[in-house]
Design an enzyme around this catalytic site. Structure first.
Site, PDB file in Angstrom:
ATOM      1  N   ASN A 244      -2.276  53.658 -54.032  1.00 20.96           N
ATOM      2  CA  ASN A 244      -3.486  53.800 -54.222  1.00 20.96           C
ATOM      3  C   ASN A 244      -4.510  53.657 -52.630  1.00 20.96           C
ATOM      4  O   ASN A 244      -5.390  53.491 -52.558  1.00 20.96           O
ATOM      5  CB  ASN A 244      -4.458  52.888 -55.046  1.00 20.96           C
ATOM      6  CG  ASN A 244      -4.485  51.405 -54.964  1.00 20.96           C
ATOM      7  OD1 ASN A 244      -3.658  51.020 -54.053  1.00 20.96           O
ATOM      8  ND2 ASN A 244      -5.310  50.664 -55.518  1.00 20.96           N
TER       9      ASN A 244
ATOM     10  N   ASP B 182      -4.680  54.029 -59.119  1.00 18.42           N
ATOM     11  CA  ASP B 182      -4.947  52.631 -59.118  1.00 18.42           C
ATOM     12  C   ASP B 182      -4.260  52.237 -60.504  1.00 18.42           C
ATOM     13  O   ASP B 182      -4.694  52.718 -61.519  1.00 18.42           O
ATOM     14  CB  ASP B 182      -6.326  52.443 -59.220  1.00 18.42           C
ATOM     15  CG  ASP B 182      -6.628  51.119 -59.250  1.00 18.42           C
ATOM     16  OD1 ASP B 182      -5.782  50.148 -59.353  1.00 18.42           O
ATOM     17  OD2 ASP B 182      -7.877  50.722 -59.207  1.00 18.42           O
TER      18      ASP B 182
ATOM     19  N   THR C 207       7.175  35.552 -53.447  1.00 17.62           N
ATOM     20  CA  THR C 207       7.210  35.123 -51.996  1.00 17.62           C
ATOM     21  C   THR C 207       7.910  33.668 -51.949  1.00 17.62           C
ATOM     22  O   THR C 207       7.636  32.807 -52.926  1.00 17.62           O
ATOM     23  CB  THR C 207       6.073  35.039 -51.351  1.00 17.62           C
ATOM     24  OG1 THR C 207       5.933  34.183 -50.345  1.00 17.62           O
ATOM     25  CG2 THR C 207       4.798  34.690 -52.413  1.00 17.62           C
TER      26      THR C 207
ATOM     27  N   SER D 250      -1.793  29.681 -50.104  1.00 15.02           N
ATOM     28  CA  SER D 250      -3.149  30.382 -49.847  1.00 15.02           C
ATOM     29  C   SER D 250      -3.284  31.043 -51.418  1.00 15.02           C
ATOM     30  O   SER D 250      -2.531  30.963 -52.354  1.00 15.02           O
ATOM     31  CB  SER D 250      -2.913  31.594 -48.953  1.00 15.02           C
ATOM     32  OG  SER D 250      -2.081  32.733 -49.775  1.00 15.02           O
TER      33      SER D 250
ATOM     34  N   TYR E 262      -3.708  34.323 -52.085  1.00 12.79           N
ATOM     35  CA  TYR E 262      -2.417  35.119 -52.105  1.00 12.79           C
ATOM     36  C   TYR E 262      -1.186  34.667 -52.593  1.00 12.79           C
ATOM     37  O   TYR E 262      -0.742  35.179 -53.590  1.00 12.79           O
ATOM     38  CB  TYR E 262      -2.192  36.017 -50.843  1.00 12.79           C
ATOM     39  CG  TYR E 262      -0.876  36.620 -50.710  1.00 12.79           C
ATOM     40  CD1 TYR E 262      -0.745  37.775 -51.529  1.00 12.79           C
ATOM     41  CD2 TYR E 262       0.101  35.936 -49.970  1.00 12.79           C
ATOM     42  CE1 TYR E 262       0.770  38.383 -51.479  1.00 12.79           C
ATOM     43  CE2 TYR E 262       1.409  36.650 -50.014  1.00 12.79           C
ATOM     44  CZ  TYR E 262       1.677  37.759 -50.748  1.00 12.79           C
ATOM     45  OH  TYR E 262       2.788  38.066 -50.700  1.00 12.79           O
ATOM     46  N   HIS E 263      -0.599  33.549 -52.095  1.00 12.97           N
ATOM     47  CA  HIS E 263       0.623  32.955 -52.391  1.00 12.97           C
ATOM     48  C   HIS E 263       0.478  32.597 -54.166  1.00 12.97           C
ATOM     49  O   HIS E 263       1.344  32.460 -54.726  1.00 12.97           O
ATOM     50  CB  HIS E 263       1.084  32.044 -51.874  1.00 12.97           C
ATOM     51  CG  HIS E 263       1.406  32.394 -50.398  1.00 12.97           C
ATOM     52  ND1 HIS E 263       0.862  32.361 -49.107  1.00 12.97           N
ATOM     53  CD2 HIS E 263       2.557  32.915 -49.970  1.00 12.97           C
ATOM     54  CE1 HIS E 263       1.334  32.931 -48.015  1.00 12.97           C
ATOM     55  NE2 HIS E 263       2.656  33.114 -48.552  1.00 12.97           N
TER      56      HIS E 263
ATOM     57  N   LYS F   1       0.796  35.072 -56.467  1.00 14.31           N
ATOM     58  CA  LYS F   1       2.469  35.268 -56.629  1.00 14.31           C
ATOM     59  C   LYS F   1       2.989  34.271 -57.652  1.00 14.31           C
ATOM     60  O   LYS F   1       3.726  34.573 -58.600  1.00 14.31           O
ATOM     61  CB  LYS F   1       3.034  35.097 -55.498  1.00 14.31           C
ATOM     62  CG  LYS F   1       2.518  36.293 -54.394  1.00 14.31           C
ATOM     63  CD  LYS F   1       3.321  37.683 -54.943  1.00 14.31           C
ATOM     64  CE  LYS F   1       3.268  38.743 -53.665  1.00 14.31           C
ATOM     65  NZ  LYS F   1       3.890  39.981 -54.070  1.00 14.31           N
TER      66      LYS F   1
ATOM     67  N   GLN G  18      10.524  36.209 -51.249  1.00 13.93           N
ATOM     68  CA  GLN G  18      10.897  36.732 -50.084  1.00 13.93           C
ATOM     69  C   GLN G  18      10.243  35.804 -48.974  1.00 13.93           C
ATOM     70  O   GLN G  18       8.864  35.650 -49.119  1.00 13.93           O
ATOM     71  CB  GLN G  18      10.535  38.166 -49.871  1.00 13.93           C
ATOM     72  CG  GLN G  18      10.806  39.035 -48.558  1.00 13.93           C
ATOM     73  CD  GLN G  18      10.575  40.243 -48.511  1.00 13.93           C
ATOM     74  OE1 GLN G  18      11.371  41.259 -48.613  1.00 13.93           O
ATOM     75  NE2 GLN G  18       8.913  40.660 -48.606  1.00 13.93           N
TER      76      GLN G  18
ATOM     77  N   TYR H  31      -0.256  27.943 -34.361  1.00 17.61           N
ATOM     78  CA  TYR H  31      -1.045  27.210 -35.100  1.00 17.61           C
ATOM     79  C   TYR H  31      -0.816  26.019 -35.159  1.00 17.61           C
ATOM     80  O   TYR H  31       0.056  25.398 -35.681  1.00 17.61           O
ATOM     81  CB  TYR H  31      -1.583  27.888 -36.435  1.00 17.61           C
ATOM     82  CG  TYR H  31      -2.034  29.143 -36.711  1.00 17.61           C
ATOM     83  CD1 TYR H  31      -2.433  29.819 -35.580  1.00 17.61           C
ATOM     84  CD2 TYR H  31      -1.994  29.717 -37.978  1.00 17.61           C
ATOM     85  CE1 TYR H  31      -3.074  31.088 -35.769  1.00 17.61           C
ATOM     86  CE2 TYR H  31      -2.284  31.100 -38.146  1.00 17.61           C
ATOM     87  CZ  TYR H  31      -3.018  31.638 -37.059  1.00 17.61           C
ATOM     88  OH  TYR H  31      -3.387  33.060 -37.295  1.00 17.61           O
TER      89      TYR H  31
ATOM     90  N   ARG I 253      -5.513  27.339 -40.764  1.00 14.47           N
ATOM     91  CA  ARG I 253      -5.063  27.118 -42.209  1.00 14.47           C
ATOM     92  C   ARG I 253      -4.983  25.624 -42.505  1.00 14.47           C
ATOM     93  O   ARG I 253      -5.056  24.553 -41.605  1.00 14.47           O
ATOM     94  CB  ARG I 253      -3.841  27.758 -42.501  1.00 14.47           C
ATOM     95  CG  ARG I 253      -3.530  29.113 -41.950  1.00 14.47           C
ATOM     96  CD  ARG I 253      -2.008  29.920 -42.004  1.00 14.47           C
ATOM     97  NE  ARG I 253      -2.122  31.517 -41.858  1.00 14.47           N
ATOM     98  CZ  ARG I 253      -1.206  32.221 -42.298  1.00 14.47           C
ATOM     99  NH1 ARG I 253      -0.405  31.808 -43.179  1.00 14.47           N
ATOM    100  NH2 ARG I 253      -1.621  33.425 -41.740  1.00 14.47           N
TER     101      ARG I 253
ATOM    102  N   GLU J  21      -2.119  23.516 -43.978  1.00 20.02           N
ATOM    103  CA  GLU J  21      -0.646  23.280 -44.165  1.00 20.02           C
ATOM    104  C   GLU J  21      -0.106  22.176 -43.604  1.00 20.02           C
ATOM    105  O   GLU J  21      -0.721  21.885 -42.589  1.00 20.02           O
ATOM    106  CB  GLU J  21      -0.059  24.936 -43.665  1.00 20.02           C
ATOM    107  CG  GLU J  21      -0.302  25.204 -42.132  1.00 20.02           C
ATOM    108  CD  GLU J  21       0.212  26.396 -41.769  1.00 20.02           C
ATOM    109  OE1 GLU J  21       0.575  27.205 -42.718  1.00 20.02           O
ATOM    110  OE2 GLU J  21       0.173  26.746 -40.684  1.00 20.02           O
TER     111      GLU J  21
END
Lengths: 386, 386
Positions: A32, A74, A144, A179, A181-182, A185, A208, A255, A326, A328
């Site tokens: 999309n 979508d 991930t 995060s 995003y992670h 997952k 990954q 970082y 971040r 971490e």
């Protein structure tokens, strides 16, 4: 094999589509253009313009003779999912169709909500479509390594055997990511694991690491076939960013202490890992988890590698430690297992000086297109989401 | 304390609102009547009609003198969240605002999608609102013991200490649930844990077992103040269902072997557990997890208890083993810890014959309202989601 690639326009999706057709598979792609839209909205366009998916499939067909049908729509909308599955009955699905960037997911509230809803709704629709249209379809889902985070024990390949008070249980390896995003997952894995147990689906979940690279066996003949190369803080993966920074005379932004260690792999290895997973499907009722990377490096090691090769090519390639935006661990234990894909036959392409030099050459060729202002904008993990 | 109850119209939400005002707190409630809408759509209405939330708050105010403002709207919509938080600045939030039924989440695709999106989006909006308006607010989130599933080792209170290859790590206790609903609760925990670590929020996640009961200290004076009593397979919890079945001369439906064991608690204990959690908040940056139940029973034990008491009151109260429509272990190890709430001062109300007799009396009084056809409709876990 009939393979449907969801997110077939992406950094990994498009190279995978070409690779699988070149290896004799019958492939269709779905996208999309979410990634393109977000990059445009946030003003972080890739280094080189990328033709749209219909133009890319036409270029690939004229070069290779392989036809790849493209569905634009979508996958959070069931009507579209239904249409795709009726028109192209896949035997395997490769599911890349997610908002893929950790910093984007931490940008603001609407980016967070988009990431959460898009990623979960697409994964759910894929599961529901497989159950409805053909429960025998093998789902290959990109997860991930970031799902595991950085625990102080060895990271195993998906599962953990626990002895506790004289009893024993095998669990999904406990996950805690760095995060939103992670974290989506992790939720994908929770969802897949539930429906594998309940409906007996066959699923491979590929944990990954960060991917680097531009070239594949299929795209060297035509620049129109190259994937997106993002070098910004939002969508650029770290090694690709460092290469561009070295060429642009923009000190590589490490970082914090730079001891953050991850498992990395070459784009070509992603294609081989995914192909090996598809060609050797998980059993019915199996959630097979494979850790998908070939080498571990700290951020400091990556920066130093790029610096050494770039300097030998005449670039300044300075390194600059910046405050870590971040949240971490900057120094930590990291020992993840990764034998499953080697057992399936993966021959890794390691990060050699030659690989780095080719990437640097490519960046140098396009140096004029680099916009330094989009490299670093400090998306902070601890900001208010407004 | 200023306490905002999300899902304040629900089986637990409304009794909690009355209880906390009676204990001297300043309470507001929020609801979008989702539970009512779903019950109407699926034709599984509660035993006794329940006045709407404005009518209930008016009844409670005329009885007790306590005023409870009610906000009617959808917490998946940020504009509404923003309005609520601007009008009522809470010090603590009790988050019940989720689609709460496992069988409903397994009914069909749209029910599954609704459960996934509603539950995750509301939890995310609660987190974002707290971070934006007042990061010091204590979030008390209702989770479920079902997040843990039925592992073959002891279930600890939220966390598991793991020794592995000579190293040590404390993890969130690994979770694997038995329905999509329960899986969304795992995802909630993943999400809360991420933002607790990243933003230093203060969160209590209550892993609650199935709740039974109708009466609380606050509602005995007026039937208009009773909570929903669902006795159907979709929204009715097991003991409430068995009580109605015993009275309706509908053999109690034990799924499979009936060895499924869970931790149960009285509705009054839920109120006390939630109050104790609110009055003793988690620290900044702490995800406090408490296992919220008082006794464990197998389904067979529950059916036999109801049978014994109901028979002594003149009901037939037969038990009928039916094919298990769910996918779950019917005989399993189950030894969950639950000391945290006792340490906070909980005095449990156990499932005595007197408690059961009161519930049976109430059901008998409303026997004519029981519609046997809505009790059991075999929502199967292994059906296609269409």
């Amino acid at each position: 094999m009939k393979i449907l690639i969801l997110g077939g326009d992406g950094y990994l999706g498009w190279p995978t589509a070409m690779h699988l057709t070149a290896q004799g598979h019958n492939v269709a792609v779905v996208d999309n253009y979410l990634r393109r839209s977000l990059c445009r909205e946030e003003n972080v366009e890739p280094l080189v313009d990328v033709p749209n998916l219909h133009q890319r499939t036409a270029s690939w067909e004229s070069t290779s003779g392989y036809h790849i049908p493209a569905f634009i729509g979508d996958l959070t909308k069931w009507e579209f999912v239904d249409e795709v599955f009726r028109e192209f009955s896949p035997e395997a699905i490769i599911h890349y169709a997610e908002q893929p960037a950790a910093p984007y997911s931490m940008l603001n509230r609407s980016a967070a909500t988009l990431t959460l809803c898009n990623n979960l709704e697409v994964t759910a629709n894929v599961i529901f479509a497989v159950q409805q249209f053909n429960p025998d379809v093998h789902i290959v889902k990109l997860g991930t390594m970031g799902e595991y985070g950085t625990p102080d024990i060895d990271i195993e390949e998906g599962w953990l055997e626990v002895d506790h008070k004289g009893r024993h249980q095998k669990f999904l390896y406990p996950r805690q990511a760095g995060s939103l995003y992670h974290t989506t997952k992790i939720m994908d894995t929770d969802l897949l694991w539930f429906y594998v147990r309940t409906w007996g689906l066959r699923v491979t979940d590929l944990m990954q690491g960060p991917v680097y690279g531009i070239f594949t066996e299929e795209n060297r003949i035509d620049e129109n076939l190259y994937p997106f190369l993002n070098y910004d803080e939002l969508f650029g993966t770290v090694l690709n960013r460092f290469v561009i920074q070295a060429v642009a005379d923009y000190p590589m932004t490490v970082y914090g202490k730079g001891g953050q260690t991850r498992g990395y792999l070459n784009l070509m290895d992603t294609l081989n890992c995914v192909r090996l997973s598809v060609e050797n499907p998980a059993a019915k009722g199996e959630l097979r988890i494979l850790n998908q990377f070939t080498e571990t490096f700290s951020v400091n090691q990556l920066a130093q590698k790029v610096q050494r090769v770039a300097r030998s090519m005449g670039f300044k390639a300075d390194i600059s430690a910046v405050e870590n935006p971040r949240k971490e661990a900057e120094e930590h234990y990291y020992n993840p297992a990764h034998t499953g894909l080697l057992d399936l036959g993966l021959k890794p392409q390691f990060l050699t000086d030659k690989v780095l030099a080719e990437m640097i050459e490519f960046a140098a060729k396009h140096k004029k297109a680099i916009r330094p202002e989009q490299i670093y904008r400090k998306v902070r993990w601890d900001h208010n989401l407004t």
